[in-house]
Design a protein around this motif. Structure first.
Motif, PDB file in Angstrom:
ATOM      1  N   MET A 121       0.858  -1.154  -0.045  1.00 34.38           N
ATOM      2  CA  MET A 121      -0.044  -0.081   0.054  1.00 34.38           C
ATOM      3  C   MET A 121       1.027   1.152  -0.220  1.00 34.38           C
ATOM      4  SD  MET A 121      -2.716  -1.261  -0.262  1.00 34.38           S
ATOM      5  CE  MET A 121      -3.424   0.465  -0.426  1.00 34.38           C
ATOM      6  N   GLU A 122       1.937   1.230   0.594  1.00 35.99           N
ATOM      7  CA  GLU A 122       2.681   2.505   0.668  1.00 35.99           C
ATOM      8  C   GLU A 122       3.238   3.006  -0.621  1.00 35.99           C
ATOM      9  OE1 GLU A 122       5.871   2.861   3.895  1.00 35.99           O
ATOM     10  OE2 GLU A 122       4.344   2.347   5.512  1.00 35.99           O
ATOM     11  N   PRO A 123       3.746   2.210  -1.716  1.00 34.02           N
ATOM     12  CA  PRO A 123       4.079   2.794  -2.763  1.00 34.02           C
ATOM     13  C   PRO A 123       3.041   3.207  -3.562  1.00 34.02           C
ATOM     14  CG  PRO A 123       5.257   0.451  -2.593  1.00 34.02           C
ATOM     15  CD  PRO A 123       4.212   0.949  -1.493  1.00 34.02           C
ATOM     16  N   ALA A 124       1.884   2.489  -3.619  1.00 35.57           N
ATOM     17  CA  ALA A 124       0.413   2.923  -4.150  1.00 35.57           C
ATOM     18  C   ALA A 124       0.056   4.316  -3.630  1.00 35.57           C
ATOM     19  CB  ALA A 124      -0.789   2.050  -4.081  1.00 35.57           C
ATOM     20  N   TRP A 125       0.232   4.486  -2.495  1.00 33.43           N
ATOM     21  CA  TRP A 125      -0.244   5.842  -1.724  1.00 33.43           C
ATOM     22  C   TRP A 125       0.586   7.015  -2.345  1.00 33.43           C
ATOM     23  CZ3 TRP A 125      -3.716   6.049   2.204  1.00 33.43           C
ATOM     24  CH2 TRP A 125      -4.147   7.192   2.607  1.00 33.43           C
ATOM     25  N   ARG A 126       1.615   6.821  -2.683  1.00 35.54           N
ATOM     26  CA  ARG A 126       2.518   7.840  -3.140  1.00 35.54           C
ATOM     27  C   ARG A 126       2.132   8.336  -4.675  1.00 35.54           C
ATOM     28  NH1 ARG A 126       6.667   5.092  -0.196  1.00 35.54           N
ATOM     29  NH2 ARG A 126       7.575   6.516   1.228  1.00 35.54           N
ATOM     30  N   ARG A 127       1.467   7.464  -5.259  1.00 37.28           N
ATOM     31  CA  ARG A 127       0.949   7.924  -6.406  1.00 37.28           C
ATOM     32  C   ARG A 127      -0.253   8.657  -6.651  1.00 37.28           C
ATOM     33  NH1 ARG A 127       2.262   2.199  -7.553  1.00 37.28           N
ATOM     34  NH2 ARG A 127      -0.045   1.378  -7.435  1.00 37.28           N
ATOM     35  N   GLN A 128      -0.899   8.756  -5.391  1.00 36.05           N
ATOM     36  CA  GLN A 128      -2.209  10.225  -5.215  1.00 36.05           C
ATOM     37  C   GLN A 128      -1.615  11.360  -5.639  1.00 36.05           C
ATOM     38  OE1 GLN A 128      -4.975   9.261  -2.148  1.00 36.05           O
ATOM     39  NE2 GLN A 128      -3.080   8.346  -1.382  1.00 36.05           N
ATOM     40  N   ARG A 129      -2.324  12.335  -6.172  1.00 35.18           N
ATOM     41  CA  ARG A 129      -2.342  13.572  -6.574  1.00 35.18           C
ATOM     42  C   ARG A 129      -2.343  14.649  -5.254  1.00 35.18           C
ATOM     43  NH1 ARG A 129       0.160  17.562  -8.887  1.00 35.18           N
ATOM     44  NH2 ARG A 129      -0.895  19.685  -8.624  1.00 35.18           N
ATOM     45  N   LEU A 130      -3.229  13.999  -4.310  1.00 39.28           N
ATOM     46  CA  LEU A 130      -3.285  15.016  -3.292  1.00 39.28           C
ATOM     47  C   LEU A 130      -3.655  13.962  -1.933  1.00 39.28           C
ATOM     48  CD1 LEU A 130      -4.023  17.895  -1.734  1.00 39.28           C
ATOM     49  CD2 LEU A 130      -6.501  17.435  -2.398  1.00 39.28           C
TER      50      LEU A 130
END
Length: 772
Positions: free
Chosen positions: A484-493
């Protein structure tokens, strides 16, 4: 200092009771450590009092006639944690990069103290920098407007469970005005099976038990809930019930001290004599996930007792009149129980037929029975079915809707139940959308929103572009954190409304903000004067709460103000909603709540501070069943296995239970000691049965690594854990949440509610040098 973790690690048996001098010493230690030994003690006198503030820790009921010290060890820790003299100022953030802080422990991050300024992440320097409120809100509004224009369903509005009814109502309205029902909350992670199971069985989404029921019950069943660490104030009514002669029968994999013995810290006699009250009269160490089988065995034994009584001409054991008048599905349920083999029941529950029949025999003689449970029942693949099976047991003898009896789920967060009541739910059918349309002249979204697991799935596949968090530590609390942590960084905001720093602040979207808010204990001064808020307890009673401490600084804002300002910066004006007027006087928000839910919140403003709270209407308490059948429903489970998707349990595969320490509340870690389990100075432990230790070629004190056993080929591994020989069923092991969440696959969740199944994770354990 990055961490206060000590090298002085000691593992030794704890022989004392829950409460007592251990609790008193722990209270003094944390008040002193947080710099509030005098002011903190004075604040505690107002905790959980009718005209004081409601505890920020668990949601246990608030009595109409409180004790002089109406708080427990963990409640006092929560107060000291919030009112610490430590401050995480802009100077702190200037000294440390986010990359550096990611290496700190959960304890070290939160121990830096209260956040004092709004902060924006600067990717060029890898640091958070202070920002003016106006600038922060303007940019957040612009980002949310852009995302809304692209797809309003790409934004998630998460709520942790501590926000007041007023803030929660505004938050849910903000999300629906924005255009989605993406309102996951902490209930998704723990008691969502309750919210699904109880409406199916009894037509109410919450428990039916009131505090006064503890005064007349003569038997309490306890399933999968550690009262000593998670809701210690409940120990007082349990102790009083035992003194009256009530029986307490416990089903729990680990022997937890709070369910064994309790010394009341408020009793001079008990403290001076070091005497204690025995809590459980029977203690059954059910295997992880074995509660479904154990409950089936109890029901099967009860049916046999009823038939034996009938054959002998004695009065029956079952409440036949209640079953006939008030229930549906009894015959099918009897056929299910009759079809279960005792050998299978013993094997899956880990308990003997004799033990289950002994418990059933006590139940057969009891007149009024309470069923208490926690996440030991809910956090399984068949968690919803297991909760319904506990209801089945109670229905057999009419123990719903009469004094001294009922179902009692023990909630965690202090207002997680209340925020659901005022609209924080991803399920549109549970929200009064037509009434909201009428009140605010907009078309509420009718499509189902994202719950916690679905939010995680949306992060992985890129559908979720922004996360707005109202409290909590979402990224640390969810499963599969390694993915989840790598995926979290792909958010815009990413926006976090928080009181203290935690790991969720450090894994950032492209634009990231931390917005510091007042705590519940602080005085909330608005245009009309100091404000009060309201919350709902586990027993479905609404209570008022007034802050008593000065705010931590001039740049910290109240949660309702932050919600209103985000709404104003993001949404077009709505002539039916005066956000500024709501913030100026929270009574106007309560008027709006009452207008939206008139049958639930009649005269909330006038009655929120009445002793004992304002009682929420609940048909099941009066045997009015708001179900499809119009009756309470017996449920027939699909089988005895609570976690059927786990791989075949070979001798080298254990079922891991994640749990909290005595020095912890949810993801908040107060220290490195777990007094009741004899652990001091570390959280890096794995509790194991001695026979499993020997069979796997390990030894007590050895450092091991644990890896998930799953078919998805995703590596999930935690190393550096110390083996601790412990009284836990063979084939099970246990370790601390949230550190071991990396081992919990996202797909391993309750089938109906999607609550992560954290109480039975298939794992392999090996010496650290071998690798699992």
């Amino acid at each position: 200092m990055a961490d206060q973790k000590t090298d002085d690690v000691r593992i030794e048996p704890y022989d004392g009771p829950a409460g007592g001098w251990g609790s008193a010493r722990s209270l003094v230690e944390i008040l002193t450590r947080e710099g509030v030994p005098i002011t903190g003690s004075a604040m505690l006198l107002k905790q959980n009092k009718p005209d004081g503030y409601m505890c920020t820790s668990c949601a246990w009921a608030k009595p109409a006639k409180p004790l002089a010290f109406e708080y427990c060890e963990n409640g006092a820790k929560a107060t000291a944690w919030e009112q610490t003299r430590r401050r995480a100022t802009p100077d702190f953030f200037a000294e440390h990069t986010v990359t550096e802080l990611l290496g700190w422990s959960d304890y070290a991050l939160e121990e830096q103290g209260r956040l004092t300024h709004p902060m924006r992440y600067d990717p060029e320097t890898d640091r958070y920098r202070p920002v003016a409120w106006a600038e922060a809100l303007a940019e957040i509004g612009r980002e949310l407007k852009d995302l809304r224009a692209q797809d309003p369903k790409s934004v998630v509005f998460y709520a942790s469970g501590r926000a007041s009814l007023e803030t929660s109502y505004m938050w849910a309205l903000l999300a629906r005005l924005y255009g989605n029902n993406n309102l996951p909350d902490s209930s998704n992670m723990c008691h969502e099976p309750t919210s699904v199971a109880l409406p199916q069985s009894i037509g109410a989404p919450v428990g039916t038990v009131l505090l006064e029921d503890f005064e007349t019950t003569d038997l309490i069943f306890f399933f999968g809930q550690n009262v000593g660490s998670n809701s210690p104030r409940m120990l007082h009514p349990l102790q009083e019930a035992r003194r009256r002669g009530a029986q307490i029968i416990t089903f729990n994999p680990l022997r937890e001290r709070g369910l064994e013995r309790f010394t009341d810290p408020q009793s001079p006699v008990e403290m001076l004599t070091r005497s204690s009250t025995k809590i459980s009269t029977q203690y059954h160490q059910v295997k992880a996930g074995g509660d479904l089988a154990a409950l089936t065995g109890l029901c099967k034994a009860l049916l046999a007792l009823d038939r034996a009584a009938d054959a002998a001409g004695r009065p029956g054991v079952l409440d036949r009149a209640f079953i006939t008048e008030h229930t549906h599905g009894f015959e099918a349920f009897v056929r299910f129980c009759d079809g279960q083999d005792w050998a299978a029941l013993e094997r899956r529950s880990g308990l003997t037929r004799t033990a289950l029949e002994a418990a059933a025999g006590v139940y057969a003689r009891a007149k009024a029975v309470i069923g208490i449970y926690g996440m030991g029942l809910t956090q399984h693949r068949k968690g919803t079915e297991t909760v319904r099976m506990l209801v089945n047991l109670l229905l057999l003898r009419g123990n719903i809707g009469k004094p001294g009896a009922g179902i009692c789920p023990v909630r965690g967060h202090s207002n997680v139940q209340g925020q659901r009541t005022v609209g924080i739910t991803e399920k549109p059918e549970l929200a009064p959308l037509d009434r909201l349309k009428e009140l605010y002249d907009f078309e509420p979204p009718r499509e189902k929103g994202l719950n916690t697991v679905e939010t995680c799935e949306g992060l992985l596949d890129g559908r979720v572009k922004a996360f707005i968090g109202l409290g909590g530590n979402f990224l640390r609390a969810i499963p599969d954190t390694g993915r989840m942590e790598p995926a979290w960084r792909r958010q815009r905001l990413t926006v976090q409304v928080s009181t203290k720093l935690n790991r969720s602040h450090l894994v950032n979207g492209a634009v990231a903000y931390i917005l510091p808010c007042l705590g519940r204990i602080e005085i909330d001064r608005q245009a009309s004067g100091p404000q009060a808020v309201s919350i709902e307890s586990s027993t479905a009673q609404f209570h008022g709460s007034r802050g008593v401490a000065d705010p931590v600084g001039p740049h910290v804002r109240a949660e309702p103000w932050i919600v209103a300002e985000i709404a104003k910066a993001t949404l077009p004006p709505n002539p039916r909603i005066d956000w500024d007027a709501w913030v100026a006087d929270y009574a106007r928000v309560r008027d709006a709540i009452e207008a939206t839910y008139p049958s639930v919140f009649h005269d909330l403003n006038g009655r929120m501070f009445q002793p004992g709270g304002l009682l929420k209407p609940l048909g099941a308490r009066d045997r009015k069943w708001e179900t499809e059948t119009g009756k309470a429903n017996f449920a027939v489970p699909e089988g005895l296995e609570a976690d059927p998707d786990l791989p075949a349990r070979g001798p080298d595969v254990l079922d891991l239970i994640t749990l909290r320490s005595n020095d912890q509340f949810n993801t908040t870690v107060y220290g490195y000691d777990d007094r009741f389990r004899g652990v001091k100075g570390t959280r890096d432990v794995l509790f194991m049965n001695r026979r499993d230790i020997a069979r796997l070629g390990l030894r007590d004190g050895l450092t091991v690594a644990v890896a998930t056993e799953a078919e998805d080929q995703v590596p999930r591994r935690v190393g550096g854990l110390r083996v601790v020989a412990y009284d836990i069923p063979e084939g099970n092991c246990a370790g601390y949440y949230p550190e071991l969440n990396v081992l919990l696959p996202l797909w391993h969740h309750d089938e109906q509610s999607k609550t992560p199944a954290a109480k039975a994770i298939a794992v392999r354990v090996a010496a650290a040098t071998q690798g699992p």
